[in-house]
Design a protein around this motif. Structure first.
Motif, PDB file in Angstrom:
ATOM      1  N   ILE A  21       0.839  -1.210   0.000  1.00 49.31           N
ATOM      2  CA  ILE A  21       0.000   0.000   0.000  1.00 49.31           C
ATOM      3  C   ILE A  21       0.870   1.255   0.000  1.00 49.31           C
ATOM      4  O   ILE A  21       0.623   2.227  -0.736  1.00 49.31           O
ATOM      5  CB  ILE A  21      -0.951  -0.019   1.206  1.00 49.31           C
ATOM      6  N   PHE A  22       1.913   1.255   0.804  1.00 49.43           N
ATOM      7  CA  PHE A  22       2.803   2.424   0.891  1.00 49.43           C
ATOM      8  C   PHE A  22       3.515   2.657  -0.447  1.00 49.43           C
ATOM      9  O   PHE A  22       3.589   3.791  -0.945  1.00 49.43           O
ATOM     10  CB  PHE A  22       3.819   2.208   2.011  1.00 49.43           C
ATOM     11  N   GLY A  23       4.020   1.550  -1.038  1.00 45.68           N
ATOM     12  CA  GLY A  23       4.720   1.696  -2.312  1.00 45.68           C
ATOM     13  C   GLY A  23       3.798   2.129  -3.431  1.00 45.68           C
ATOM     14  O   GLY A  23       4.166   2.956  -4.281  1.00 45.68           O
ATOM     15  N   PHE A  24       2.561   1.583  -3.447  1.00 44.52           N
ATOM     16  CA  PHE A  24       1.610   1.952  -4.478  1.00 44.52           C
ATOM     17  C   PHE A  24       1.270   3.432  -4.389  1.00 44.52           C
ATOM     18  O   PHE A  24       1.231   4.147  -5.396  1.00 44.52           O
ATOM     19  CB  PHE A  24       0.358   1.079  -4.349  1.00 44.52           C
ATOM     20  N   ASN A  25       1.009   3.903  -3.195  1.00 41.08           N
ATOM     21  CA  ASN A  25       0.707   5.330  -3.020  1.00 41.08           C
ATOM     22  C   ASN A  25       1.913   6.205  -3.323  1.00 41.08           C
ATOM     23  O   ASN A  25       1.778   7.320  -3.834  1.00 41.08           O
ATOM     24  CB  ASN A  25       0.214   5.604  -1.603  1.00 41.08           C
ATOM     25  N   PHE A  26       3.088   5.725  -2.998  1.00 42.91           N
ATOM     26  CA  PHE A  26       4.295   6.499  -3.273  1.00 42.91           C
ATOM     27  C   PHE A  26       4.492   6.658  -4.767  1.00 42.91           C
ATOM     28  O   PHE A  26       4.867   7.732  -5.263  1.00 42.91           O
ATOM     29  CB  PHE A  26       5.510   5.822  -2.640  1.00 42.91           C
ATOM     30  N   LEU A  27       4.236   5.569  -5.519  1.00 44.38           N
ATOM     31  CA  LEU A  27       4.345   5.651  -6.979  1.00 44.38           C
ATOM     32  C   LEU A  27       3.295   6.580  -7.561  1.00 44.38           C
ATOM     33  O   LEU A  27       3.507   7.197  -8.614  1.00 44.38           O
ATOM     34  CB  LEU A  27       4.213   4.252  -7.589  1.00 44.38           C
ATOM     35  N   LYS A  28       2.144   6.708  -6.933  1.00 44.21           N
ATOM     36  CA  LYS A  28       1.099   7.630  -7.388  1.00 44.21           C
ATOM     37  C   LYS A  28       1.391   9.073  -6.979  1.00 44.21           C
ATOM     38  O   LYS A  28       0.654   9.982  -7.352  1.00 44.21           O
ATOM     39  CB  LYS A  28      -0.258   7.213  -6.820  1.00 44.21           C
ATOM     40  N   GLY A  29       2.440   9.270  -6.205  1.00 50.98           N
ATOM     41  CA  GLY A  29       2.780  10.626  -5.786  1.00 50.98           C
ATOM     42  C   GLY A  29       2.327  10.947  -4.397  1.00 50.98           C
ATOM     43  O   GLY A  29       2.401  12.099  -3.980  1.00 50.98           O
ATOM     44  N   HIS A  30       1.833   9.969  -3.637  1.00 48.76           N
ATOM     45  CA  HIS A  30       1.371  10.214  -2.283  1.00 48.76           C
ATOM     46  C   HIS A  30       2.385   9.627  -1.319  1.00 48.76           C
ATOM     47  O   HIS A  30       2.791   8.463  -1.443  1.00 48.76           O
ATOM     48  CB  HIS A  30       0.003   9.571  -2.043  1.00 48.76           C
ATOM     49  N   ASN A  31       2.774  10.433  -0.365  1.00 45.04           N
ATOM     50  CA  ASN A  31       3.655   9.947   0.697  1.00 45.04           C
ATOM     51  C   ASN A  31       2.815   9.839   1.962  1.00 45.04           C
ATOM     52  O   ASN A  31       2.353  10.847   2.501  1.00 45.04           O
ATOM     53  CB  ASN A  31       4.836  10.896   0.910  1.00 45.04           C
ATOM     54  N   LEU A  32       2.609   8.611   2.422  1.00 46.54           N
ATOM     55  CA  LEU A  32       1.742   8.397   3.582  1.00 46.54           C
ATOM     56  C   LEU A  32       2.333   8.974   4.854  1.00 46.54           C
ATOM     57  O   LEU A  32       1.613   9.161   5.836  1.00 46.54           O
ATOM     58  CB  LEU A  32       1.494   6.892   3.759  1.00 46.54           C
ATOM     59  N   LEU A  33       3.636   9.257   4.858  1.00 50.81           N
ATOM     60  CA  LEU A  33       4.258   9.822   6.056  1.00 50.81           C
ATOM     61  C   LEU A  33       4.084  11.334   6.131  1.00 50.81           C
ATOM     62  O   LEU A  33       4.362  11.933   7.170  1.00 50.81           O
ATOM     63  CB  LEU A  33       5.755   9.476   6.074  1.00 50.81           C
ATOM     64  N   GLU A  34       3.675  11.947   4.997  1.00 53.64           N
ATOM     65  CA  GLU A  34       3.462  13.388   4.993  1.00 53.64           C
ATOM     66  C   GLU A  34       2.018  13.706   5.347  1.00 53.64           C
ATOM     67  O   GLU A  34       1.140  12.852   5.277  1.00 53.64           O
ATOM     68  CB  GLU A  34       3.782  13.964   3.606  1.00 53.64           C
ATOM     69  N   GLY A  62       6.127  19.552  -3.115  1.00 53.81           N
ATOM     70  CA  GLY A  62       4.841  18.892  -2.946  1.00 53.81           C
ATOM     71  C   GLY A  62       4.447  18.137  -4.190  1.00 53.81           C
ATOM     72  O   GLY A  62       5.186  18.059  -5.169  1.00 53.81           O
ATOM     73  N   LYS A  63       3.235  17.560  -4.157  1.00 51.58           N
ATOM     74  CA  LYS A  63       2.702  16.763  -5.254  1.00 51.58           C
ATOM     75  C   LYS A  63       1.250  17.139  -5.501  1.00 51.58           C
ATOM     76  O   LYS A  63       0.563  17.682  -4.622  1.00 51.58           O
ATOM     77  CB  LYS A  63       2.776  15.268  -4.922  1.00 51.58           C
ATOM     78  N   ILE A  64       0.808  16.858  -6.729  1.00 51.45           N
ATOM     79  CA  ILE A  64      -0.603  17.064  -7.058  1.00 51.45           C
ATOM     80  C   ILE A  64      -1.393  15.867  -6.545  1.00 51.45           C
ATOM     81  O   ILE A  64      -1.043  14.716  -6.811  1.00 51.45           O
ATOM     82  CB  ILE A  64      -0.783  17.240  -8.572  1.00 51.45           C
ATOM     83  N   ASP A  65      -2.463  16.141  -5.799  1.00 49.29           N
ATOM     84  CA  ASP A  65      -3.259  15.081  -5.205  1.00 49.29           C
ATOM     85  C   ASP A  65      -4.453  14.705  -6.073  1.00 49.29           C
ATOM     86  O   ASP A  65      -4.776  13.534  -6.207  1.00 49.29           O
ATOM     87  CB  ASP A  65      -3.745  15.516  -3.817  1.00 49.29           C
ATOM     88  N   PHE A  80      -3.474  20.047  -4.308  1.00 49.66           N
ATOM     89  CA  PHE A  80      -2.074  19.668  -4.150  1.00 49.66           C
ATOM     90  C   PHE A  80      -1.673  19.787  -2.675  1.00 49.66           C
ATOM     91  O   PHE A  80      -2.305  20.510  -1.897  1.00 49.66           O
ATOM     92  CB  PHE A  80      -1.165  20.528  -5.023  1.00 49.66           C
ATOM     93  N   THR A  81      -0.646  19.058  -2.347  1.00 51.35           N
ATOM     94  CA  THR A  81      -0.098  19.083  -0.993  1.00 51.35           C
ATOM     95  C   THR A  81       1.307  19.639  -1.039  1.00 51.35           C
ATOM     96  O   THR A  81       1.997  19.548  -2.069  1.00 51.35           O
ATOM     97  CB  THR A  81      -0.060  17.675  -0.393  1.00 51.35           C
ATOM     98  N   VAL A  82       1.747  20.234   0.071  1.00 48.65           N
ATOM     99  CA  VAL A  82       3.100  20.772   0.184  1.00 48.65           C
ATOM    100  C   VAL A  82       3.694  20.319   1.511  1.00 48.65           C
ATOM    101  O   VAL A  82       2.987  19.837   2.408  1.00 48.65           O
ATOM    102  CB  VAL A  82       3.095  22.313   0.098  1.00 48.65           C
ATOM    103  N   ASN A  83       4.974  20.494   1.630  1.00 45.11           N
ATOM    104  CA  ASN A  83       5.675  20.161   2.873  1.00 45.11           C
ATOM    105  C   ASN A  83       5.203  21.078   3.990  1.00 45.11           C
ATOM    106  O   ASN A  83       4.964  22.267   3.781  1.00 45.11           O
ATOM    107  CB  ASN A  83       7.188  20.307   2.649  1.00 45.11           C
TER     108      ASN A  83
END
Length: 307
Positions: A21-34, A62-65, A80-83
């Motif tokens: 799940i973490f890797g899939f979301n990371f590849l989509k541009g989502h960081n679950l830790l952020e 950041g990334k586009i959500d 979008f999300t930012v740091n």
């Protein structure tokens, strides 16, 4: 305490699912830790993907959500999300720009410190920056139009020149060139004649120039002498003399003074005229009868005789 094989297997399965799940979301541009603090902006059209970066001064922050179409307004909304460490105000602007010559777009946050700090859910203003390819495309479009117009004008000019060159009438270019050629020949002959005259009279021209030089030198000396002779005072004295003479003539004209009275007084003129006549008669009488007037000088008295 021993852990059974089944427990270990279960733990491995859970970790595997979590990593998937973490890797899939990371590849989509989502960081679950952020954090999931979302910010929004809107554009008139969509040229982004969820893999497009969100940058500040060229640095990815950041990334586009999510990208969605708003049916009510006809605009494209981008979430979008930012740091969390990035701080910016609600007056900041989100700019869409081309990331390279081969295509691709990204978002850049133009950070502003004016206004209130931006909170999650804030809809920020947006702008679009045309990339190099788009700008060149528009420029080449205008250049193409201008080039077409220029080529048409050039074609018309060449046709006009061709018509002018091939015109054999009196107004044509050939006739004009022929006339110009004849004029140049005449001018050449005249120039040769002038050169011959100059070459034959070279000495005379030299003497003439030498004489002119001497005359100019003499004039310069004369001018300096006149300058040193104080011509100003001379002219001033002459003006005073003329003024005095005018005053005397005015008095004579008015009958003032002896000369004025002599010229203007008729009685004096008549007396002078009578005295002149009497003097003339006396001289005539002396000439005719000198004895009458010289008897005074004679020792012997000379009697007076009438005519």
């Amino acid at each position: 305490m021993k852990i059974s094989r089944e427990v270990k297997t279960g733990i491995l399965v859970v970790l595997g699912i979590t990593l998937f799940i973490f890797g899939f979301n990371f590849l989509k541009g989502h960081n679950l830790l952020e954090s999931k603090n979302l910010y929004y902006t809107e554009f008139d059209y969509n040229a982004l993907t969820k893999a497009s970066p969100v940058t500040v001064n060229g640095n990815t922050v950041g990334k586009i959500d999510d990208i969605s179409y708003v049916f009510e307004t006809g605009k494209t909304r981008v979430a979008f999300t930012v740091n969390d460490q990035l701080k910016f105000s609600d007056q900041s602007v989100v700019k869409m720009y081309e990331t390279g010559l081969m295509g691709g777009n990204g978002l850049a946050i133009l950070v502003s410190n004016e206004g209130q700090p931006a909170q999650p859910g804030t809809v920020l203003k947006s702008t679009v920056e045309n990339g190099l390819v788009t700008t060149l495309s528009k420029s080449f479009s205008g250049i193409s139009t201008d080039l077409s117009s220029t080529l048409q004008s050039t074609d018309t000019l060449m046709y006009s020149l061709n018509t002018l060159v091939n015109d054999n009438s009196d107004k044509g270019l050939k006739y004009t060139v022929a006339e110009l050629n004849e004029t140049l020949k005449s001018f050449k002959n005249t120039s040769n004649a002038v050169n011959n005259v100059i070459s034959k009279n070279d000495k005379n021209i030299g003497l003439l120039l030498e004489n002119f030089k001497k005359i100019s030198t003499d004039l310069s000396v004369l001018t300096n002498d006149l300058k040193d002779s104080n011509m100003g005072n001379t002219v001033e004295n002459l003006n005073k003399t003329l003024a005095s003479l005018n005053s005397v003539l005015a008095k004579v004209e008015n009958g003032e003074g002896s000369i004025g009275k002599l010229l203007k007084d008729e009685a004096l003129y008549n007396n002078l005229e009578g005295a002149t006549k009497e003097m003339e008669e006396l001289l005539r009488d002396i000439k005719l009868h000198p004895k009458r007037y010289f008897r005074i000088l004679s020792k012997k008295e000379i009697p007076y005789e009438k005519e």
